[in-house]
Design a protein around this motif. Structure first.
Motif, PDB file in Angstrom:
ATOM      1  N   SER A 224      12.676  -0.999  -7.564  1.00  0.00           N
ATOM      2  CA  SER A 224      12.679  -0.199  -6.335  1.00  0.00           C
ATOM      3  C   SER A 224      11.766   1.004  -6.513  1.00  0.00           C
ATOM      4  CB  SER A 224      14.092   0.275  -5.992  1.00  0.00           C
ATOM      5  OG  SER A 224      13.991   1.219  -4.927  1.00  0.00           O
ATOM      6  N   ALA A 225      10.847   1.175  -5.551  1.00  0.00           N
ATOM      7  CA  ALA A 225       9.873   2.272  -5.618  1.00  0.00           C
ATOM      8  C   ALA A 225      10.317   3.467  -4.784  1.00  0.00           C
ATOM      9  CB  ALA A 225       8.516   1.775  -5.129  1.00  0.00           C
ATOM     10  N   VAL A 226      11.560   3.432  -4.302  1.00  0.00           N
ATOM     11  CA  VAL A 226      12.021   4.494  -3.407  1.00  0.00           C
ATOM     12  C   VAL A 226      12.393   5.797  -4.133  1.00  0.00           C
ATOM     13  CG1 VAL A 226      13.759   5.082  -1.654  1.00  0.00           C
ATOM     14  CG2 VAL A 226      12.746   2.786  -1.696  1.00  0.00           C
ATOM     15  N   PRO A 227      13.068   5.730  -5.295  1.00  0.00           N
ATOM     16  CA  PRO A 227      13.421   6.986  -5.988  1.00  0.00           C
ATOM     17  C   PRO A 227      12.179   7.761  -6.421  1.00  0.00           C
ATOM     18  CG  PRO A 227      14.623   5.102  -6.903  1.00  0.00           C
ATOM     19  CD  PRO A 227      13.544   4.543  -6.019  1.00  0.00           C
ATOM     20  N   PRO A 228      12.378   9.010  -6.880  1.00  0.00           N
ATOM     21  CA  PRO A 228      11.230   9.798  -7.354  1.00  0.00           C
ATOM     22  C   PRO A 228      10.529   9.100  -8.531  1.00  0.00           C
ATOM     23  CG  PRO A 228      13.226  11.144  -7.228  1.00  0.00           C
ATOM     24  CD  PRO A 228      13.643   9.740  -6.956  1.00  0.00           C
ATOM     25  N   PRO A 229       9.233   9.422  -8.744  1.00  0.00           N
ATOM     26  CA  PRO A 229       8.442   8.716  -9.759  1.00  0.00           C
ATOM     27  C   PRO A 229       9.088   8.616 -11.138  1.00  0.00           C
ATOM     28  CG  PRO A 229       7.020  10.110  -8.456  1.00  0.00           C
ATOM     29  CD  PRO A 229       8.405  10.378  -7.972  1.00  0.00           C
ATOM     30  N   ASP A 230       9.712   9.698 -11.617  1.00  0.00           N
ATOM     31  CA  ASP A 230      10.295   9.643 -12.971  1.00  0.00           C
ATOM     32  C   ASP A 230      11.458   8.658 -13.031  1.00  0.00           C
ATOM     33  OD1 ASP A 230      11.641  11.427 -11.304  1.00  0.00           O
ATOM     34  OD2 ASP A 230      12.423  12.607 -12.972  1.00  0.00           O
TER      35      ASP A 230
ATOM     36  N   LYS B 127       4.765   6.752   5.437  1.00  0.00           N
ATOM     37  CA  LYS B 127       4.899   8.214   5.292  1.00  0.00           C
ATOM     38  C   LYS B 127       4.030   8.699   4.119  1.00  0.00           C
ATOM     39  CE  LYS B 127       8.700  10.216   3.731  1.00  0.00           C
ATOM     40  NZ  LYS B 127      10.128  10.141   3.439  1.00  0.00           N
ATOM     41  N   ARG B 128       4.112   8.003   2.986  1.00  0.00           N
ATOM     42  CA  ARG B 128       3.347   8.405   1.797  1.00  0.00           C
ATOM     43  C   ARG B 128       1.844   8.305   2.031  1.00  0.00           C
ATOM     44  NH1 ARG B 128       6.540   5.327  -3.147  1.00  0.00           N
ATOM     45  NH2 ARG B 128       8.590   6.224  -2.752  1.00  0.00           N
ATOM     46  N   LEU B 129       1.440   7.226   2.699  1.00  0.00           N
ATOM     47  CA  LEU B 129      -0.002   7.013   2.907  1.00  0.00           C
ATOM     48  C   LEU B 129      -0.579   8.057   3.857  1.00  0.00           C
ATOM     49  CD1 LEU B 129      -0.121   3.119   3.155  1.00  0.00           C
ATOM     50  CD2 LEU B 129      -1.028   4.526   1.289  1.00  0.00           C
TER      51      LEU B 129
ATOM     52  N   PRO C 198       0.842  -1.197   0.000  1.00  0.00           N
ATOM     53  CA  PRO C 198       0.000   0.000   0.000  1.00  0.00           C
ATOM     54  C   PRO C 198       0.878   1.248   0.000  1.00  0.00           C
ATOM     55  CG  PRO C 198      -0.586  -1.503   1.798  1.00  0.00           C
ATOM     56  CD  PRO C 198       0.662  -2.030   1.199  1.00  0.00           C
ATOM     57  N   GLY C 199       0.644   2.143  -0.932  1.00  0.00           N
ATOM     58  CA  GLY C 199       1.414   3.385  -0.979  1.00  0.00           C
ATOM     59  C   GLY C 199       2.761   3.257  -1.665  1.00  0.00           C
ATOM     60  N   SER C 200       3.028   2.135  -2.291  1.00  0.00           N
ATOM     61  CA  SER C 200       4.332   1.968  -2.957  1.00  0.00           C
ATOM     62  C   SER C 200       4.420   2.793  -4.246  1.00  0.00           C
ATOM     63  CB  SER C 200       4.607   0.485  -3.244  1.00  0.00           C
ATOM     64  OG  SER C 200       3.582  -0.059  -4.047  1.00  0.00           O
ATOM     65  N   GLY C 201       3.274   3.223  -4.769  1.00  0.00           N
ATOM     66  CA  GLY C 201       3.295   4.066  -5.981  1.00  0.00           C
ATOM     67  C   GLY C 201       2.719   3.382  -7.208  1.00  0.00           C
TER      68      GLY C 201
ATOM     69  N   GLY D 197      -0.419   3.316  -8.411  1.00  0.00           N
ATOM     70  CA  GLY D 197      -1.304   4.200  -9.170  1.00  0.00           C
ATOM     71  C   GLY D 197      -0.514   5.271  -9.914  1.00  0.00           C
ATOM     72  N   THR D 198       0.501   5.801  -9.254  1.00  0.00           N
ATOM     73  CA  THR D 198       1.339   6.851  -9.858  1.00  0.00           C
ATOM     74  C   THR D 198       2.028   6.320 -11.106  1.00  0.00           C
ATOM     75  OG1 THR D 198       1.697   7.776  -7.652  1.00  0.00           O
ATOM     76  CG2 THR D 198       3.294   8.390  -9.368  1.00  0.00           C
ATOM     77  N   GLN D 199       2.599   5.125 -11.022  1.00  0.00           N
ATOM     78  CA  GLN D 199       3.290   4.548 -12.176  1.00  0.00           C
ATOM     79  C   GLN D 199       2.292   4.154 -13.271  1.00  0.00           C
ATOM     80  OE1 GLN D 199       6.623   4.538 -12.698  1.00  0.00           O
ATOM     81  NE2 GLN D 199       6.732   5.676 -10.771  1.00  0.00           N
TER      82      GLN D 199
HETATM   83  N1  LIG Z   1       8.292   7.425  -6.212  1.00  0.00           N
HETATM   84  C1  LIG Z   1       7.608   8.150  -5.315  1.00  0.00           C
HETATM   85  N2  LIG Z   1       8.247   8.953  -4.433  1.00  0.00           N
HETATM   86  C2  LIG Z   1       7.551   9.688  -3.543  1.00  0.00           C
HETATM   87  N3  LIG Z   1       6.224   9.706  -3.434  1.00  0.00           N
HETATM   88  C3  LIG Z   1       5.529   8.923  -4.278  1.00  0.00           C
HETATM   89  C4  LIG Z   1       6.180   8.112  -5.255  1.00  0.00           C
HETATM   90  N4  LIG Z   1       5.226   7.420  -5.956  1.00  0.00           N
HETATM   91  C5  LIG Z   1       4.049   7.796  -5.419  1.00  0.00           C
HETATM   92  N5  LIG Z   1       4.216   8.700  -4.430  1.00  0.00           N
HETATM   93  C6  LIG Z   1       3.182   9.310  -3.606  1.00  0.00           C
HETATM   94  O1  LIG Z   1       2.865   8.337  -2.618  1.00  0.00           O
HETATM   95  C7  LIG Z   1       1.454   8.229  -2.441  1.00  0.00           C
HETATM   96  C8  LIG Z   1       1.011   6.807  -2.777  1.00  0.00           C
HETATM   97  O2  LIG Z   1       1.163   6.603  -4.178  1.00  0.00           O
HETATM   98  P1  LIG Z   1       0.069   5.791  -5.005  1.00  0.00           P
HETATM   99  O3  LIG Z   1       0.503   5.833  -6.426  1.00  0.00           O
HETATM  100  O4  LIG Z   1      -1.286   6.305  -4.652  1.00  0.00           O
HETATM  101  O5  LIG Z   1       0.319   4.335  -4.365  1.00  0.00           O
HETATM  102  P2  LIG Z   1      -0.502   2.977  -4.422  1.00  0.00           P
HETATM  103  O6  LIG Z   1      -1.361   3.042  -5.655  1.00  0.00           O
HETATM  104  O7  LIG Z   1       0.549   1.910  -4.484  1.00  0.00           O
HETATM  105  O8  LIG Z   1      -1.282   2.937  -3.133  1.00  0.00           O
HETATM  106  C9  LIG Z   1       0.817   9.273  -3.339  1.00  0.00           C
HETATM  107  O9  LIG Z   1       0.500  10.393  -2.555  1.00  0.00           O
HETATM  108  C10 LIG Z   1       1.895   9.588  -4.366  1.00  0.00           C
HETATM  109  O10 LIG Z   1       1.839  10.909  -4.811  1.00  0.00           O
END
Ligand SMILES: Nc1ncnc2c1ncn2[C@@H]1O[C@H](COP(=O)(O)OP(=O)(O)O)[C@@H](O)[C@H]1O
Ligand SMILES: Nc1ccn([C@@H]2O[C@H](COP(=O)(O)OP(=O)(O)O)[C@@H](O)[C@H]2O)c(=O)n1
Length: 234
Positions: free
Chosen positions: A189-195, A142-144, A34-37, A39-41
């Motif tokens: 690794s999902a730790v670096p910034p999204p790009d 932290k992200r969640l 949860p919160g690994s990113g 949806g963002t990717q």
């Molecule tokens: N690589 C990243 N680094 C920092 N923050 C991120 C990164 N990817 C996503 N986030 C942020 O972390 C939160 C969770 O990302 P999200 O894509 O919603 O995760 P998931 O779909 O896995 O629950 C969002 O607020 C998003 O903006």
């Protein structure tokens, strides 16, 4: 401790089965805690590769919003950080896939347990590739919590987050291991910034061949990925 992979009794309702042929679909599972990113990717993937993005969590939340009895049961399961019964989620996914004119799907947040993987593969088809976003719990938490400030999601709170982590470890990690054994897993690794994460995602996606439309060759992907990113055992 209770069983975090638990389900309530399944309901069977197959009225919309087999409406559209999904046998030629290309399926990419998008997994991670949860919160690994995920949806963002997926958003970035849709823009670059034109896949249809289907988030299991979003589909479930839409059902909850309808306020039906089933929706109410699902809401309480989700607030506990547990898994909604496989049949419910597979049905929602199948329906959304059949309603789409696209034949390439990012299935985000599914399968989250071995029985979900088995059911989807039997009812629909196996994935061509499985993306796994690897992220430490502290970072995900932290992200969640940050997302929870504006998401309005009932499960983005500290108490539920801890339960979701537990479910992920107990139920979802075996799915990751299952696909790793099959050579279909791209662990990123999902730790670096999204790009920066997306650079590795593209490396994995570009391993899927496009000959005759979209014909995936997982072995190409695994070879490219293992060479390029050093993430898989030789
Ligand atoms: N690589 C990243 N680094 C920092 N923050 C991120 C990164 N990817 C996503 N986030 C942020 O972390 C939160 C969770 O990302 P999200 O894509 O919603 O995760 P998931 O779909 O896995 O629950 C969002 O607020 C998003 O903006
Ligand atoms: N395959 C799935 C996906 C989500 N869910 C439920 O939906 C919740 C939210 O999932 P999500 O994918 O939207 O969110 P994240 O936990 O990945 O941030 C999960 O905690 C589960 O309760 C499920 O039961 N089965």
């Amino acid at each position: 401790m209770g069983n975090f992979c638990c389900h309530f009794e399944a309901r069977h309702d197959d009225d919309d089965e087999n409406k559209a042929d999904l046998s030629k679909a290309t399926i990419v599972f998008v997994l991670g805690g949860p919160g690994s990113g995920k949806g963002t990717q997926c958003e970035l993937l849709v823009k670059k590769y034109g896949y249809k993005h289907l988030s299991a969590g979003d589909l479930l939340r839409e059902e909850v919003k309808k306020g039906t009895q089933l929706g109410k049961e699902m809401e309480s399961i989700m607030k506990e950080g547990k898994l909604v019964p496989t049949e419910v989620t597979v049905k929602l996914l199948r329906k959304a896939m059949q309603a789409s004119s696209n034949d390439k799907f990012l299935i985000d947040g599914f399968p989250r347990a071995i029985d979900q993987a088995e059911t989807f593969e039997q009812d629909i088809k196996p994935p061509a590739l499985v993306l796994f976003f690897d992220c430490p719990e502290e970072e995900m938490k932290k992200r969640l919590l940050k997302r929870g400030e504006s998401s309005g999601r009932a499960d983005d709170n500290e108490e539920t987050i801890v339960k979701r982590f537990r479910t992920f470890l107990d139920c979802s990690m075996p799915v990751i291991e299952h696909y790793e054994r099959q050579g279909k897993l791209a662990k990123i690794s999902a730790v670096p910034p999204p790009d920066e994460v997306f650079v590795e995602v593209q490396r994995a996606m570009d391993g899927l061949s496009t000959e005759h439309g979209e014909k995936p060759r997982a072995s190409d992907h695994v070879a490219a990925h293992a060479q390029g990113a050093g993430l898989m055992a030789a």
